[in-house]
Each structure stands twice: as structure tokens, then as C-alpha cells.
Design a protein around this motif. Sequence first.
Motif, PDB file in Angstrom:
ATOM      1  N   UNK A 199      18.792  -4.557  15.311  1.00 36.24           N
ATOM      2  CA  UNK A 199      18.828  -5.619  14.305  1.00 36.24           C
ATOM      3  C   UNK A 199      18.639  -5.089  12.884  1.00 36.24           C
ATOM      4  N   UNK A 200      18.574  -3.775  12.761  1.00 34.90           N
ATOM      5  CA  UNK A 200      18.422  -3.110  11.467  1.00 34.90           C
ATOM      6  C   UNK A 200      17.172  -3.626  10.738  1.00 34.90           C
ATOM      7  N   UNK A 201      16.046  -3.630  11.495  1.00 32.80           N
ATOM      8  CA  UNK A 201      14.757  -4.109  10.975  1.00 32.80           C
ATOM      9  C   UNK A 201      13.807  -2.930  10.849  1.00 32.80           C
ATOM     10  N   UNK A 202      12.994  -2.954   9.856  1.00 33.62           N
ATOM     11  CA  UNK A 202      11.972  -1.920   9.661  1.00 33.62           C
ATOM     12  C   UNK A 202      10.847  -2.156  10.658  1.00 33.62           C
ATOM     13  N   UNK A 203      10.463  -1.099  11.382  1.00 34.11           N
ATOM     14  CA  UNK A 203       9.421  -1.255  12.408  1.00 34.11           C
ATOM     15  C   UNK A 203       8.073  -0.698  11.947  1.00 34.11           C
TER      16      UNK A 203
END
Length: 720
Positions: free
Chosen positions: A543-547
Motif C-alpha cells: 500500500x506504499x505506507x511508511x511502517x
Amino acid sequence: MTSPNSSNSEAGLHAVDYWQVVRNRYGIILLAFLLVFMTALVITYVMPKRYESKAVLQVRLSTPAMEVMPGVARAPSNLSQSFLQTEFKVITSQKTLDIVIDELDLTNHWNLDREQVRDQLAGMIDAQNIRGTDLIEIQVRAQNPQDARMIAERVSKAYRIRRGELENKRSDQALSELRDAVIAQEDLVEEKRQALTTLIRTEKIPYVSNQSGINNRTYTEIDDARSAAERYAELEAERIRLESQIETLLRYDGDQLMTYASGLNLPENVIRTLHPQYLEAQRSMNALKAGGLGENHPNVKQQKEIIEGLKGQLEDGVLALRQTLNAQLELTREQAERLKVAADSKEEDAVTMGIARQSFDQARSDFETAQDLLEELKIKEIGEQMQRRISEDPVIVHEEPVESQAPVSPNITLNLALGAIVGLVFGVGIAFLLEYLDTSVKTLEDVERYLQVPVLAVIPKDVGVLYKQSGMSPDAEAYRILRTNIEFNRKNPEDNAITVISGGAGEGKSTTLVNLAYICAQGGYTTLMIDADLRRPRLHTFFEINNSVGLTNYLTTDLMLEDVILQTPVDNLYFMPSGILPADAAGILNSRRMSELIQDVKQRFDLVLIDSPPILGVSDASVLASEVDLTMIVVQHRKLPRNMLQRVKSTVEGVGGHVIGVVLNNVDVRSDSQYQYYTSYYTYYAPSDAPAPTSGAKPKSSTKAQATRTLDTKEHDDLY
């Protein structure tokens, strides 16, 4: 009893299985085929070229000029297989090859010693029979066409020389043996002649040749003795007959005597004439008396006188007959005595002469047999001499060797064809061997047999992330099936916390989790994805999210749940990233706060899907399996061995977890035709009216009102 239709079905199933193995491992088959084929091509290319030259010869059997003995047939004119095999050995024998070596000076030409040249030359020559004929084909193969022709020419010539020498030697030996036999037989004939001559002179027996070979001679002495004995026997019988007649004459009287005497067949027997007259006179007397005439009647008296006269004559005749019989008896006795003496003398002479005759006949038979055999041997000797003069050539050349314009070896077409066949067989053999040695999961039956759990879904190969695809992709149907099977296989509707595990890395569990979550969200389930893989997290990349903020932050700090749960671009789909990777991932997961987190999200969401690291590599997955309600195992098709998958299941069950089922992932349905039944929706179902999903993800803070509403008032929309 098995029906024919079921047998045919089983045979067809086995054939499909075999074809399936070929399709699955066609790459190995192709590689092995190309390897063997290229090897055959290279070997054929580097093999030295050989040229062939051949000579065709006709071999004749040596037959005798005539028969050795009458009735003994000649040898057959056709060649037997043993004779041809013998001639093949003669062609490649040492003496024949030595003639060729000397004529062509091969020791200097090849710069080898004689033994090496002989061995090399024998390997170049091949002799064989042309089927159905008496012809022998001599083939010579050499790297030079001129050498092949010259060697074939010299070999055929050397064989003719050797064959002629052998025939002459045989003929000379036969003539010598015949001459010796003739000389020995001449000596034997002379010996038999001398023995026969001695018998002729000693026994005074004239020599008569018995050309017919049958002993049908008459011996005079034996015949005379036999005749004398027969005559003596006849006289003895005559004497006995006369004595019997005389005795009977003395015993009878009156009318009986007359009657008996009249029946004797003797010369000058008057009784035979008088006795009928006497009987007639008595019948006349009786007739007169019957007519009434008395004794004194003149006719009766006259008749009595006639009867008395005839009776007196009969009595006189009987006396004369007795005297005649006595005279004959005396004469017979005298003759019998004389004849007995003569017969005894002749019998003794006949026995002596018979012994001499037997010796003579044996000597004559031996002499004539030896003489006949001598004549036959002389005829045979003459015939052999004539055969020697007019003998035919035992070997006839019908085809002279010529230089070959093209090499006969290597046979490129044959070698490449064999290479292709061997390569194909070798490749198929390796494919089946690898299939036999491969213990990985290949079929749904393997999963259900070894793991004793159901297969929830079959995911085709190369399925991407569904929410990024435009429209309704047919790939989504597999996950809809997975969603349905999960719903029906969980016994308790409250068991909504599911961790997705795999035996090893790279089996597609993260992709499976994301796509399943997407499908569940589309179906109306509020779905939460938790990335609990604190070793190598991947869910945020989808989802191209920063973790940087997520699960680990929540477990180690006082952050609120709303601070670490993000809403994805898909409605009803939420995501909790992994957060900063800790040093002790298992310790963080195996904590009270983690248990409380799971219990909390279970109340807030319809479905909670937790991603975990591979269970066989680290202990994190075991901890998660013990905390959640259900565990779903993702198995990549044809990857891990069956015993590894059994260990995965036993590990989950060992920590108290419950395996709901298995997802068979990354199945190549194009090669594994048995799975086409489970993915048949590709052929008839391809929805295209779904809206295209948007990319990117919104932070939880931007949709706080919707998230709060979802977390506070959870609605269960069960579409099934």
C-alpha cells in the motif's frame, strides 16, 4: 468386480498423470534432450571419416569326382552356415593378413610392427554372407578411399590364394591316401588269391566265379546221399506193405480171402479177373434156385460145376499170389540192405565234401569282395586325378573393389536420430526420476492425506495484488472461494482472528493475506490487517505506507489503537504496520499487551488477519498461533517436502493453535491440468464492471470519523 468402464477410466487417468509429469518438467526434458543431441552432434563432427570398399566373391565347395562307395551320396553343393563362418575366419586369419601386409608393405607404410599392423588390419575388415546366396562380401573401411580399395583388392586376392592352396593340399592328400589304399588293397587281393588257389589244388574243386553274389550252387555228393536215403525209405515202406499183404493173405480164407486178394494191385493177379466171374456164377445159381429148380436139375448141376472150377482156379491163383509176394519181399529186402550201405557211404562223403565246399566258398567270397573293392578304389583314384586336372576355381570374384566417393562413417542422420531418441528418453527418464524423488506437495490429495486438513483454495500462479488491478479480475474468484471456505470451516462465528503462516519464506503468504483482506472488505467485512512479521515486514509495501509507526510502537509504548491503525484506499479495509523492528520480536509478541490487542481488535472488526514470519525459521509464528483463534497455512505448490509441512502443522498444534485449512498457492494451472477444475472460472467468469481502485493510502487521522464509527459500531454483513 471392476467394470470395463472403470478400468478404462483408470488407464486414462494414469496416462493423464504421465502427461502431467512431462508438462511439469518439460524444461528438464528439453535441457536433457538438447544436451544429448548436442553431444551426439559434436561426437559425430569430431569422429574421423571412414571410406568403404568391398569385393563380392563366390565360394565353391570342393566335390569328389565320383562316389567312393556305391550308394553313398555326394556332399551337398549349397554352403552351410558353419562353412561360411569358417571362411570368414579364414579371410581374417593370420596367414591371409600376412600376404596382404607383405604385398602392400604396410609395416613401413603405417610405421608399425607386424603384430600391430595385423590387429589394425583385422579391425578394418568385415566379411559377411549376402542373404539367400552363396556370395561373400568383403568390406574394408579406412580413412583413405585409396587404402580401402587396395586393401579390399589384396584381401580378396590373398583369400583366393589361400583357398587354392588349401584345395590343392586337400586334393594331394586325398590322392596320396587313395594311392596308399590301392596298394594295400592289391596286397590283400593277392593274399586272398593265393589262399583260394591252395584250396582249389587241395580239394580238387573247380573255380567258378560267383558274379551274382548269391550262393545257389548244387553239390552232387550231397544230392546223391539224399537220393539214396530217399530210395531206402521207399524200399522200407514197400517191404512193410508186402509183409502186411502176405500176413493178411495167411489170415483170411474162403470168400474173405478171395475178396481181399481181388483188391490187390499186383502184376499177373488173375484173381482180379476170376473173382468177378465166380461171384456172377453164384448169382446165377441163386437165380436158378429161386426159379424153383432143384439140386438135381441139369442146369443147376452144370452151374455148380462152373462154380467149383472157378473156385479151384481162385485157390491156385491165391497160392501163386503168395509166392509172388514172397519173391517181391525178398527182392525188396536185398535192395534195401544194399541201398542202406551205399547211403551211409555217400552221406559220409557228402559231409566231408560239404566242409571243403564251405571253406572254398568263404575263400572265394573274400577274394571276389577284395577284388571288387580294389577296382572301386582304382576308379576313385582315376576320378580324383581327373578332378585335379579339370578342377574349377574355388573362389570367383564377381565385384572388384572401387574407391568410395563419400564416407560411410560417421552416419550423420543415424547418429543425430539416435541422439534425439536417446536424449528424449533420457530427459523423460530424468523427469520421472525427479518426480519420484520429489516429496513436495503436488496435489490436493497430498495435502489432505498428510496434513489431515482441508484445502481452502487453489491460488493460480502469478496472481498479483488485486486492489491494484483494474476491473474485476478473474484472479479474485480464487480468493472469494477462500473467503467462503473460511466462513464455512470455522466452527464458531466469533473466531475471527486468523494468522497466516507458511513453512518457509517466499511462499506468498503476505500476498495471500492482502488479497484475502481485499476480497473480504469488498464483501462488506470490516477487515484489519496486522503486519506481525517483525523480521521482514512486507505488507506496507503493497500500500506504499511508511511502517515507522505500528505494532511494535503500540506494544512498547502508550499509544492508542487509533494511532497505529490506518485506513487503506479500499473501503472497509484497515492496516496496522509492523513499526520499528525490535531486537526481541518473539518477546514482544509473547506479551500480555499483544493478547489484549488481539482481543480488542476482535471486538472492533469483523475479520482480523495477522501476517507472521515463517514458522519453521523463528518462534514468532508459534506465539501468534497460540494467541489467535485460527491459523491458515499457505503452501506453495511443489516447494516444501511433505514432512516439512507436517512439522508446520505439528508446531501449530503444539502451541495450542487450530489449523483451519491450507491455501495451495502459486499453482501453474496451465501445466497441472488437474487443477483446472478448481480454476475453471477463468474460462467463463471474467467480471469487468468493478471500479478501479485508487492507489495510495490515507492516514488514520484523515478519516478519523469513519474509523471511529467503524471501531465503535461494528456491523456484520454476511453475504453468504
